[in-house]
Scaffold this motif. Structure first.
Motif, PDB file in Angstrom:
ATOM      1  N   ARG A 102       7.622  21.409   5.159  1.00 15.35           N
ATOM      2  CA  ARG A 102       7.730  21.007   5.977  1.00 15.35           C
ATOM      3  C   ARG A 102       9.105  20.920   6.930  1.00 15.35           C
ATOM      4  NH1 ARG A 102       3.060  16.890   8.647  1.00 15.35           N
ATOM      5  NH2 ARG A 102       0.975  17.725   7.784  1.00 15.35           N
ATOM      6  N   THR A 103       9.901  21.059   5.841  1.00  9.78           N
ATOM      7  CA  THR A 103      11.094  20.729   6.723  1.00  9.78           C
ATOM      8  C   THR A 103      11.912  21.412   6.244  1.00  9.78           C
ATOM      9  OG1 THR A 103      11.538  18.326   5.518  1.00  9.78           O
ATOM     10  CG2 THR A 103      13.613  19.568   5.619  1.00  9.78           C
ATOM     11  N   MET A 105      10.893  23.942   6.998  1.00 15.18           N
ATOM     12  CA  MET A 105       9.458  25.540   7.798  1.00 15.18           C
ATOM     13  C   MET A 105      10.494  24.934   8.800  1.00 15.18           C
ATOM     14  SD  MET A 105       7.295  27.143   7.278  1.00 15.18           S
ATOM     15  CE  MET A 105       5.796  27.505   8.613  1.00 15.18           C
ATOM     16  N   ALA A 106      10.826  23.717   9.255  1.00 12.56           N
ATOM     17  CA  ALA A 106      11.638  23.457  10.326  1.00 12.56           C
ATOM     18  C   ALA A 106      12.997  24.199  10.119  1.00 12.56           C
ATOM     19  CB  ALA A 106      11.936  22.143  10.373  1.00 12.56           C
ATOM     20  N   VAL A 107      14.002  24.138   9.184  1.00 11.77           N
ATOM     21  CA  VAL A 107      15.006  24.672   8.947  1.00 11.77           C
ATOM     22  C   VAL A 107      15.559  26.118   9.159  1.00 11.77           C
ATOM     23  CG1 VAL A 107      17.055  25.224   6.935  1.00 11.77           C
ATOM     24  CG2 VAL A 107      15.774  22.121   7.864  1.00 11.77           C
ATOM     25  N   GLY A 108      14.367  26.883   9.006  1.00 16.62           N
ATOM     26  CA  GLY A 108      14.324  28.357   8.415  1.00 16.62           C
ATOM     27  C   GLY A 108      13.727  28.909   9.970  1.00 16.62           C
ATOM     28  N   ILE A 109      13.065  28.558  10.552  1.00 15.36           N
ATOM     29  CA  ILE A 109      12.756  28.235  12.243  1.00 15.36           C
ATOM     30  C   ILE A 109      13.820  28.483  12.912  1.00 15.36           C
ATOM     31  CG2 ILE A 109      11.603  27.864  14.243  1.00 15.36           C
ATOM     32  CD1 ILE A 109       9.120  27.312  12.431  1.00 15.36           C
ATOM     33  N   VAL A 110      15.064  26.793  12.945  1.00 18.67           N
ATOM     34  CA  VAL A 110      15.781  27.167  13.397  1.00 18.67           C
ATOM     35  C   VAL A 110      16.809  27.879  13.605  1.00 18.67           C
ATOM     36  CG1 VAL A 110      17.505  24.587  14.131  1.00 18.67           C
ATOM     37  CG2 VAL A 110      15.203  24.272  14.251  1.00 18.67           C
ATOM     38  N   ALA A 111      17.237  27.960  12.123  1.00 18.51           N
ATOM     39  CA  ALA A 111      18.379  28.860  11.444  1.00 18.51           C
ATOM     40  C   ALA A 111      17.832  30.782  12.614  1.00 18.51           C
ATOM     41  CB  ALA A 111      18.405  28.881  10.151  1.00 18.51           C
ATOM     42  N   THR A 112      16.309  30.406  12.381  1.00 15.86           N
ATOM     43  CA  THR A 112      16.618  32.385  12.913  1.00 15.86           C
ATOM     44  C   THR A 112      16.605  31.873  14.369  1.00 15.86           C
ATOM     45  OG1 THR A 112      14.630  32.061  11.016  1.00 15.86           O
ATOM     46  CG2 THR A 112      15.113  33.755  13.217  1.00 15.86           C
ATOM     47  N   LEU A 113      15.927  31.346  15.205  1.00 17.82           N
ATOM     48  CA  LEU A 113      16.208  30.913  17.033  1.00 17.82           C
ATOM     49  C   LEU A 113      17.869  31.012  16.505  1.00 17.82           C
ATOM     50  CD1 LEU A 113      13.686  28.780  17.700  1.00 17.82           C
ATOM     51  CD2 LEU A 113      14.101  30.716  17.472  1.00 17.82           C
ATOM     52  N   LEU A 114      18.967  30.351  15.286  1.00 14.06           N
ATOM     53  CA  LEU A 114      20.561  30.699  16.327  1.00 14.06           C
ATOM     54  C   LEU A 114      20.674  31.501  15.705  1.00 14.06           C
ATOM     55  CD1 LEU A 114      21.075  26.317  14.819  1.00 14.06           C
ATOM     56  CD2 LEU A 114      21.266  27.276  16.510  1.00 14.06           C
ATOM     57  N   VAL A 115      20.202  32.140  14.800  1.00 15.76           N
ATOM     58  CA  VAL A 115      20.979  33.910  15.090  1.00 15.76           C
ATOM     59  C   VAL A 115      20.482  34.491  15.755  1.00 15.76           C
ATOM     60  CG1 VAL A 115      20.529  35.900  13.152  1.00 15.76           C
ATOM     61  CG2 VAL A 115      21.020  33.220  12.140  1.00 15.76           C
ATOM     62  N   LEU A 116      19.888  34.870  16.388  1.00 16.38           N
ATOM     63  CA  LEU A 116      19.192  35.427  17.176  1.00 16.38           C
ATOM     64  C   LEU A 116      20.037  34.934  18.672  1.00 16.38           C
ATOM     65  CD1 LEU A 116      15.050  35.660  16.797  1.00 16.38           C
ATOM     66  CD2 LEU A 116      17.051  37.056  16.421  1.00 16.38           C
TER      67      LEU A 116
END
Length: 628
Positions: A102-103, A105-116
Motif C-alpha cells: 500500500r505504501t 502504491m501511495a508513493v507511486g501515485i503521488v510521484a506520478t501526479l507530481l511529475v505531471l
C-alpha cells in the motif's frame, strides 16, 4: 519563472549548481551511484527546481516561494527518498509480478501526479493531458474495440509500470536527459556566458551583412551557429530576432518576411550538427547507435535546409531590389576573428572528440573545460569563478523543462509497452494505408506537426517513435531514415500554422501578422518538408552507402534546393512566369532525388528553364515584384 533574490535565490541557486556539479561528477568517476540512482537523483533535482522556480499559474512571477510549492518540493524529495531507502528491493524485484504494498502504491501515485504537475508548469498542459489520456486508456481497454482493445491494466500494474520499472518515468527519455542532455546544456550555458552569441552575430554580419538581403542571410548564419548554444527554436528567435528582424525591416524586408526568415533559421538550429536538439540524443538511444552516427546522418539534410533558405532570401532580395547593410555598419571580419574567434574553438574541440569516438558525455565535459581555458586567451571573454557558477546554475535550470518532458513522455511509453498498443497500431496503420509507404509517411508528417504544436520537439518525437516509426520500418524503411523523418516534422511544427511557436515569437518582435508570417515561413522552410521524403527512399542523403552515390546526392541535391527556392520565390535570372516556376519545381524534385536518371532529367529541365529566362523576357515580368 520566478526571479528569486536574497536567501531564497541563494538556496535555489545552490540547488541548481549542485545539480550540474553532481551530473558532471557522476560521469567522471566510478564511485558515483549506478545508472538507476542517477535517474532518481535527476528527477529529484528537476522536481524540486520545478516547484521552486515555476509558479502554479502562468503570468505570475512572485519573488517568493509560497508554502504550497514548498510542500510539493518536500513531497518530491520524500517520493525519491523512498526509492533510495528501499533501493535493493526496488531494483531486484520482478516488476508487475511482485505485488506492490500500500505504501508503494501511495508513493507511486503521488510521484506520478507530481511529475505531471511539474511538467505542466515548465512546458504547458499539452503533454500532461496526453499522458493522462494514455493512463485512462490503460484502464479502459476492455470497453474498447478494434486495434484499441486490450485486457486493461489494474491500478497496481499501471503504477508499477509507470514508477517502479525502467520503462516508465525512468525509461529511455529520462536516461537521455540525465546522461547526455544536461551536459550539453551546461556546455551551451558556458558558451553563452563567454560571449559566443555576440561573436556568432558579429561573424555572420561580417561575412553576409553587406550582400543583397544581407540581414536575412545574417539570420541564417547566426541562427545555425546559435543552435550550438540552444536547441530551442523559440529561444533562438528571442536571442537573435531582436537584432536581425529590425535590420531586415530597415533594408526593405516586409515584417512578415523578416519574421518568417528568423523563425525558419532558428528552427533549423535543432537539426544542425554538431549539437542538435535533445530529441537527437533520444533518437540515438532508441536505435542503439552512437550520437555521432545521428549527427553525421543529419549533415546533408541540414545543409539542404539552410541552402534552400539562403537561396530563397537571395532571390527574394534581388527581385525586390533590396540592398545589404552599409559598409560602415558592418564589423570587420579580421578584427572579429582576432578578438573573438577563439570562442569557436570549443565547438571544434567538441566536434573532433565526437568524430574521434569519444562518448557524448565525455565530449561535452572536456569541451566545457576547454571552453573555460580557451576563454582566457583574451581577458575580455575570460570566465571567472562567478561566471562559472552562473553557467552551472543556468545549465541546470534550462535542463529542468527537458527532464520533465522526458519523464512525462516516459509515462506514455510505459503504457504503450504494457498494453501492446505499439504492435496493434503498427498493424492497423499498415492495413489502413494498404501497405502504402507514401501514405504512411504523410500520416507521420501530419502527426509530427500536430504533436509539435502542443509540446516541445522531444516529447513530440518520442510519441512518434513509439507509435508511428515502427510502422514505417515495417514497410521497409531503414531505422535511421524512419526516426530522422519523424524528428524533422516534430521540429518543423515550430513554423507550421496554425500553431507555429517560433513564428509567433518572431512576429511579436517584428510587429508582423501571424498568418502572413506563417505562410511565408512554410515557403522558406519548403526544403525541410520535402527532403525527408527523399532520404526515406534513398538513404544516401543520410550518408549511408558508398561514397560516390553520396557525393552525387550532395551535388544534385544542392542544385535542386536552389531550384526549389527559385520556384517558390518566383525569381532566378528574372521574375519567373507561373509556367517557369512549375519547371523550376519539377527540376528541383528531380534533382533532390539522389538517383542518376532523375538527376540528369532534372538538369536538362533546369537548363531549359534557365535558357528561357535568359533569352525571353515577357512583358508581364519586366517590372520586379514586391517581396512577399
Amino acid at each position: 519563472m520566478r526571479k528569486l533574490v536574497g536567501y531564497a535565490g541563494l538556496v535555489v541557486g545552490t540547488v541548481a549548481v549542485a545539480m550540474s556539479v553532481y551530473h558532471i561528477y557522476a560521469r567522471l568517476t566510478t564511485y558515483a551511484p549506478d545508472q538507476q540512482a542517477l535517474l532518481y537523483i535527476t528527477l529529484a533535482f528537476s522536481l524540486v527546481l520545478s516547484f521552486l522556480l515555476w509558479p502554479m499559474r502562468k503570468g505570475t512571477t512572485p519573488d517568493r516561494v509560497p508554502w504550497v510549492d514548498l510542500v510539493l518540493a518536500g513531497l518530491s524529495l520524500a517520493c525519491i527518498g523512498y526509492m533510495f531507502v528501499n533501493y535493493d528491493y526496488v531494483v531486484n524485484r520482478f516488476p508487475t509480478a511482485d505485488s506492490l504494498s500500500r505504501t508503494d502504491m501511495a508513493v507511486g501515485i503521488v510521484a506520478t501526479l507530481l511529475v505531471l504537475e511539474a511538467t505542466r508548469r515548465t512546458i504547458g498542459a499539452a503533454l500532461p493531458i496526453v499522458a493522462i489520456v494514455f493512463l485512462l486508456y490503460a484502464f479502459a481497454g476492455p470497453w474498447l474495440y478494434g486495434w484499441t482493445y486490450h485486457k486493461g491494466l489494474s491500478l497496481e500494474i499501471a503504477i508499477d509500470q509507470t514508477y517502479f520499472t525502467t520503462e516508465g518515468i525512468f525509461g529511455v527519455p529520462m536516461t537521455v536527459a540525465a546522461t547526455y542532455v544536461i551536459l550539453f546544456i551546461i556546455f551551451g550555458s558556458f558558451l553563452e556566458r563567454s560571449g559566443a552569441g555576440e561573436f556568432f552575430m558579429n561573424f555572420a554580419n561580417a561575412i553576409a551583412g553587406g550582400a543583397r538581403g544581407g540581414p536575412g542571410k545574417v539570420s541564417v548564419v547566426s541562427s545555425s551557429l546559435f543552435g550550438t548554444i540552444s536547441g530551442s527554436a523559440v529561444a533562438n528567435v528571442m536571442v537573435d530576432g531582436w537584432l536581425t528582424i529590425p535590420m531586415m525591416k530597415k533594408t526593405g524586408f516586409k515584417p512578415e518576411a523578416a519574421a518568417a526568415i528568423e523563425a525558419v533559421a532558428s528552427t533549423g538550429g535543432q537539426i544542425m550538427p554538431p549539437i542538435m536538439g535533445a530529441a537527437a540524443f533520444v533518437m540515438a538511444e532508441f536505435q542503439g547507435v552512437s550520437y555521432t552516427k545521428v549527427m553525421i546522418a543529419a549533415v546533408i539534410p541540414a545543409l539542404f535546409y539552410y541552402g534552400a533558405l539562403f537561396a530563397a532570401i537571395h532571390f527574394n532580395a534581388v527581385r525586390s531590389g533590396l540592398k545589404g547593410l552599409p559598409r560602415e555598419e558592418l564589423p570587420i571580419l579580421g578584427y572579429i576573428i582576432v578578438r573573438q574567434g577563439h570562442l569557436f574553438l570549443p565547438v571544434i574541440v567538441l566536434l573532433a572528440l565526437l568524430l574521434f569516438g569519444f562518448t557524448p558525455t565525455y565530449g561535452a565535459i572536456i569541451a566545457t573545460a576547454a571552453l573555460i581555458a580557451i576563454s582566457w586567451l583574451r581577458p575580455a571573454t575570460g570566465l571567472g569563478w562567478r561566471a562559472c557558477l552562473d553557467g552551472l546554475r543556468d545549465g541546470a535550470v534550462q535542463t529542468v523543462p527537458v527532464a520533465m518532458a522526458c519523464a512525462s513522455a516516459g509515462i506514455v511509453i510505459g503504457i504503450v509497452l504494457q498494453t501492446g498498443l505499439a504492435l496493434r497500431f503498427t498493424a492497423f496503420l499498415i492495413d489502413f494505408t494498404y501497405g502504402s509507404l507514401l501514405l504512411a509517411l504523410l500520416i507521420t508528417m501530419v502527426a509530427g506537426i500536430v504533436l509539435g504544436m502542443g509540446m516541445p520537439t522531444t516529447p513530440a518525437y518520442i510519441m512518434q517513435a513509439a507509435l508511428l516509426v515502427p510502422a514505417i520500418m515495417k514497410l521497409g524503411v531503414e531505422p535511421m531514415a524512419a526516426h530522422m523523418f519523424a524528428f524533422y516534422f516534430s521540429c518543423l511544427s515550430a513554423v507550421t500554422p496554425p500553431v507555429a511557436l517560433a513564428v509567433y515569437a518572431a512576429a511579436s518582435i517584428g510587429g508582423a501578422g501571424l498568418w502572413g508570417s506563417g505562410v511565408q515561413a512554410v515557403k522558406f522552410a519548403a526544403a525541410g518538408f520535402i527532403v525527408p521524403f527523399f532520404f526515406v527512399y534513398n538513404p544516401a542523403l543520410l550518408f549511408q552507402g558508398p561514397w560516390l552515390p553520396i557525393l552525387g546526392a550532395v551535388v544534385s541535391g544542392s542544385i535542386g534546393v536552389i531550384a526549389l527556392a527559385a520556384a517558390l520565390e518566383g525569381y532566378c535570372l528574372r521574375v519567373a512566369t507561373w509556367f517557369e516556376r512549375a519547371l523550376f519545381l519539377v527540376a528541383a524534385l528531380l534533382l533532390i532525388d539522389p538517383n542518376l536518371v532523375t538527376s540528369v532529367i532534372g538538369l536538362v529541365v533546369l537548363a531549359v528553364v534557365l535558357l528561357v529566362q535568359k533569352l525571353w523576357v515577357p512583358r508581364s515580368t519586366v517590372a520586379q515584384g514586391a517581396i512577399t
